[in-house]
Write a protein that holds these residues in place. Structure first.
Motif, PDB file in Angstrom:
ATOM      1  N   HIS A  30       0.783  -1.241   0.000  1.00 28.07           N
ATOM      2  CA  HIS A  30       0.000   0.000   0.000  1.00 28.07           C
ATOM      3  C   HIS A  30       0.814   1.291   0.000  1.00 28.07           C
ATOM      4  O   HIS A  30       0.255   2.369  -0.142  1.00 28.07           O
ATOM      5  N   ARG A  31       2.133   1.210   0.136  1.00 20.32           N
ATOM      6  CA  ARG A  31       2.926   2.438   0.294  1.00 20.32           C
ATOM      7  C   ARG A  31       2.820   3.372  -0.898  1.00 20.32           C
ATOM      8  O   ARG A  31       2.745   4.584  -0.727  1.00 20.32           O
ATOM      9  N   ASP A  32       2.829   2.836  -2.125  1.00 20.50           N
ATOM     10  CA  ASP A  32       2.786   3.720  -3.297  1.00 20.50           C
ATOM     11  C   ASP A  32       1.478   4.493  -3.368  1.00 20.50           C
ATOM     12  O   ASP A  32       1.465   5.694  -3.648  1.00 20.50           O
ATOM     13  N   ARG A  33       0.392   3.802  -3.092  1.00 21.47           N
ATOM     14  CA  ARG A  33      -0.912   4.473  -3.158  1.00 21.47           C
ATOM     15  C   ARG A  33      -1.038   5.513  -2.038  1.00 21.47           C
ATOM     16  O   ARG A  33      -1.542   6.619  -2.257  1.00 21.47           O
ATOM     17  N   VAL A  34      -0.559   5.172  -0.839  1.00 17.42           N
ATOM     18  CA  VAL A  34      -0.599   6.121   0.278  1.00 17.42           C
ATOM     19  C   VAL A  34       0.306   7.312  -0.030  1.00 17.42           C
ATOM     20  O   VAL A  34      -0.064   8.463   0.224  1.00 17.42           O
ATOM     21  N   PHE A  35       1.472   7.065  -0.626  1.00 14.79           N
ATOM     22  CA  PHE A  35       2.366   8.172  -0.982  1.00 14.79           C
ATOM     23  C   PHE A  35       1.702   9.100  -1.992  1.00 14.79           C
ATOM     24  O   PHE A  35       1.746  10.324  -1.848  1.00 14.79           O
ATOM     25  N   ARG A  36       1.114   8.529  -3.054  1.00 16.49           N
ATOM     26  CA  ARG A  36       0.458   9.372  -4.065  1.00 16.49           C
ATOM     27  C   ARG A  36      -0.648  10.217  -3.436  1.00 16.49           C
ATOM     28  O   ARG A  36      -0.812  11.396  -3.761  1.00 16.49           O
ATOM     29  N   HIS A  37      -1.396   9.618  -2.530  1.00 13.82           N
ATOM     30  CA  HIS A  37      -2.467  10.343  -1.846  1.00 13.82           C
ATOM     31  C   HIS A  37      -1.877  11.480  -1.009  1.00 13.82           C
ATOM     32  O   HIS A  37      -2.357  12.620  -1.063  1.00 13.82           O
ATOM     33  N   ALA A  38      -0.818  11.192  -0.273  1.00 14.96           N
ATOM     34  CA  ALA A  38      -0.163  12.215   0.546  1.00 14.96           C
ATOM     35  C   ALA A  38       0.411  13.327  -0.330  1.00 14.96           C
ATOM     36  O   ALA A  38       0.325  14.507   0.018  1.00 14.96           O
ATOM     37  N   TYR A  39       0.958  12.958  -1.485  1.00 13.29           N
ATOM     38  CA  TYR A  39       1.530  13.964  -2.381  1.00 13.29           C
ATOM     39  C   TYR A  39       0.453  14.883  -2.938  1.00 13.29           C
ATOM     40  O   TYR A  39       0.640  16.099  -3.022  1.00 13.29           O
ATOM     41  N   ARG A  40      -0.681  14.304  -3.316  1.00 14.54           N
ATOM     42  CA  ARG A  40      -1.777  15.141  -3.817  1.00 14.54           C
ATOM     43  C   ARG A  40      -2.245  16.122  -2.752  1.00 14.54           C
ATOM     44  O   ARG A  40      -2.602  17.251  -3.058  1.00 14.54           O
ATOM     45  N   LEU A  41      -2.241  15.700  -1.509  1.00 14.58           N
ATOM     46  CA  LEU A  41      -2.723  16.565  -0.437  1.00 14.58           C
ATOM     47  C   LEU A  41      -1.700  17.618  -0.034  1.00 14.58           C
ATOM     48  O   LEU A  41      -2.067  18.731   0.340  1.00 14.58           O
ATOM     49  N   SER A  42      -0.418  17.281  -0.102  1.00  8.03           N
ATOM     50  CA  SER A  42       0.611  18.213   0.364  1.00  8.03           C
ATOM     51  C   SER A  42       1.229  19.032  -0.762  1.00  8.03           C
ATOM     52  O   SER A  42       1.697  20.142  -0.523  1.00  8.03           O
ATOM     53  N   GLY A  43       1.283  18.471  -1.964  1.00  8.77           N
ATOM     54  CA  GLY A  43       1.905  19.176  -3.074  1.00  8.77           C
ATOM     55  C   GLY A  43       3.414  19.225  -2.999  1.00  8.77           C
ATOM     56  O   GLY A  43       4.059  19.966  -3.725  1.00  8.77           O
ATOM     57  N   ASN A  44       4.003  18.400  -2.134  1.00  8.98           N
ATOM     58  CA  ASN A  44       5.439  18.433  -1.919  1.00  8.98           C
ATOM     59  C   ASN A  44       5.927  17.015  -1.638  1.00  8.98           C
ATOM     60  O   ASN A  44       5.396  16.339  -0.764  1.00  8.98           O
ATOM     61  N   ASP A 123       0.027  21.494  -8.492  1.00  5.04           N
ATOM     62  CA  ASP A 123      -0.084  20.692  -7.267  1.00  5.04           C
ATOM     63  C   ASP A 123      -0.393  21.571  -6.070  1.00  5.04           C
ATOM     64  O   ASP A 123      -1.220  21.231  -5.235  1.00  5.04           O
ATOM     65  N   ARG A 124       0.273  22.699  -5.997  1.00  6.18           N
ATOM     66  CA  ARG A 124       0.045  23.591  -4.858  1.00  6.18           C
ATOM     67  C   ARG A 124      -1.347  24.204  -4.908  1.00  6.18           C
ATOM     68  O   ARG A 124      -1.980  24.381  -3.872  1.00  6.18           O
ATOM     69  N   SER A 125      -1.840  24.521  -6.109  1.00  2.00           N
ATOM     70  CA  SER A 125      -3.185  25.099  -6.180  1.00  2.00           C
ATOM     71  C   SER A 125      -4.233  24.064  -5.772  1.00  2.00           C
ATOM     72  O   SER A 125      -5.202  24.394  -5.085  1.00  2.00           O
ATOM     73  N   VAL A 126      -4.022  22.811  -6.154  1.00  2.00           N
ATOM     74  CA  VAL A 126      -4.946  21.748  -5.730  1.00  2.00           C
ATOM     75  C   VAL A 126      -4.835  21.543  -4.221  1.00  2.00           C
ATOM     76  O   VAL A 126      -5.849  21.420  -3.526  1.00  2.00           O
ATOM     77  N   ALA A 127      -3.613  21.520  -3.698  1.00  2.00           N
ATOM     78  CA  ALA A 127      -3.435  21.361  -2.254  1.00  2.00           C
ATOM     79  C   ALA A 127      -4.087  22.523  -1.495  1.00  2.00           C
ATOM     80  O   ALA A 127      -4.717  22.325  -0.455  1.00  2.00           O
ATOM     81  N   THR A 128      -3.968  23.736  -2.035  1.00  2.00           N
ATOM     82  CA  THR A 128      -4.603  24.897  -1.411  1.00  2.00           C
ATOM     83  C   THR A 128      -6.118  24.752  -1.435  1.00  2.00           C
ATOM     84  O   THR A 128      -6.802  25.029  -0.450  1.00  2.00           O
ATOM     85  N   ALA A 129      -6.654  24.302  -2.577  1.00  2.00           N
ATOM     86  CA  ALA A 129      -8.105  24.102  -2.679  1.00  2.00           C
ATOM     87  C   ALA A 129      -8.568  23.031  -1.707  1.00  2.00           C
ATOM     88  O   ALA A 129      -9.618  23.162  -1.067  1.00  2.00           O
TER      89      ALA A 129
END
Length: 197
Positions: A30-44, A123-129
């Protein structure tokens, strides 16, 4: 390292009995999917790595309270990742506010540089939204939009009725579109509707 074809339920039971290799298989699964989710939320990327690590640490720390959904630990991890990202974002905001309150001289660089890549800006604009949503709406959007659960499945994971989830999802999409369009123009909002840019 154990049976890689075991389902999450079997691996989780073995983990609770002290089989470290079973927990390692769950992590690898599950690490890759959790990482992608975390990346979408943080943008970093760096923040996403920290968020992912914390989510798996919480999985182990709260192991006696973890509830599998349809025999999988992934929904629990995704909701926890959302919560960790939200807390991380708050901490970063407080840290930036503190840094901005400190006196600066001309030779001290700014703590946070300007975003230089278009992808990072999106990514940052999505994370901000995403940051405009309350915790429950953020969890719902994360499960439906990013992790492609149906609204009914996400409602079950979050213990709400499908009708309530559908209504909350509609309002959350509207808030996010407004935030994204205000920050970057109309183009990124298409991703909220499931369209590829």
């Amino acid at each position: 390292m154990g049976n890689l074809t075991s389902d999450d339920g079997q691996l989780w039971r073995r983990s609770l009995e002290g089989a470290g290799e079973a927990f390692a298989v769950l992590f690898d699964r599950h690490r890759d999917r959790v990482f992608r989710h975390a990346y979408r939320l943080s943008g970093n990327r760096h923040d996403a790595e920290d968020i992912m690590s914390t989510a798996f640490l919480e999985l182990w720390r709260c192991r006696r309270k973890v509830r599998l959904v349809d025999g999988s630990v992934l929904p629990w991890l995704l909701v926890t990742t959302t919560n960790v990202a939200r807390n991380s974002g708050r901490a970063a905001f407080r840290y930036r506010r503190l840094l901005n309150s400190l006196p600066r001289t001309e030779d001290v660089p700014a703590a946070f540089g300007e975003v230089s890549h278009h992808d990072e800006a999106v990514d940052r604009s999505v994370a901000t939204a995403l940051g405009t949503l309350n915790a429950l709406d953020l969890q719902l959007v994360s499960l439906v939009v990013f992790e492609e659960y149906t609204i009914a499945a996400a409602a079950s994971i979050l213990e709400m009725s499908p009708a309530a989830a559908k209504s909350r999802m509609h309002r959350a999409r509207q808030r996010m579109k407004t935030a994204i369009n205000g920050a970057a123009g109309p183009e990124p909002a298409a991703a909220l509707e499931g369209e590829l840019p």
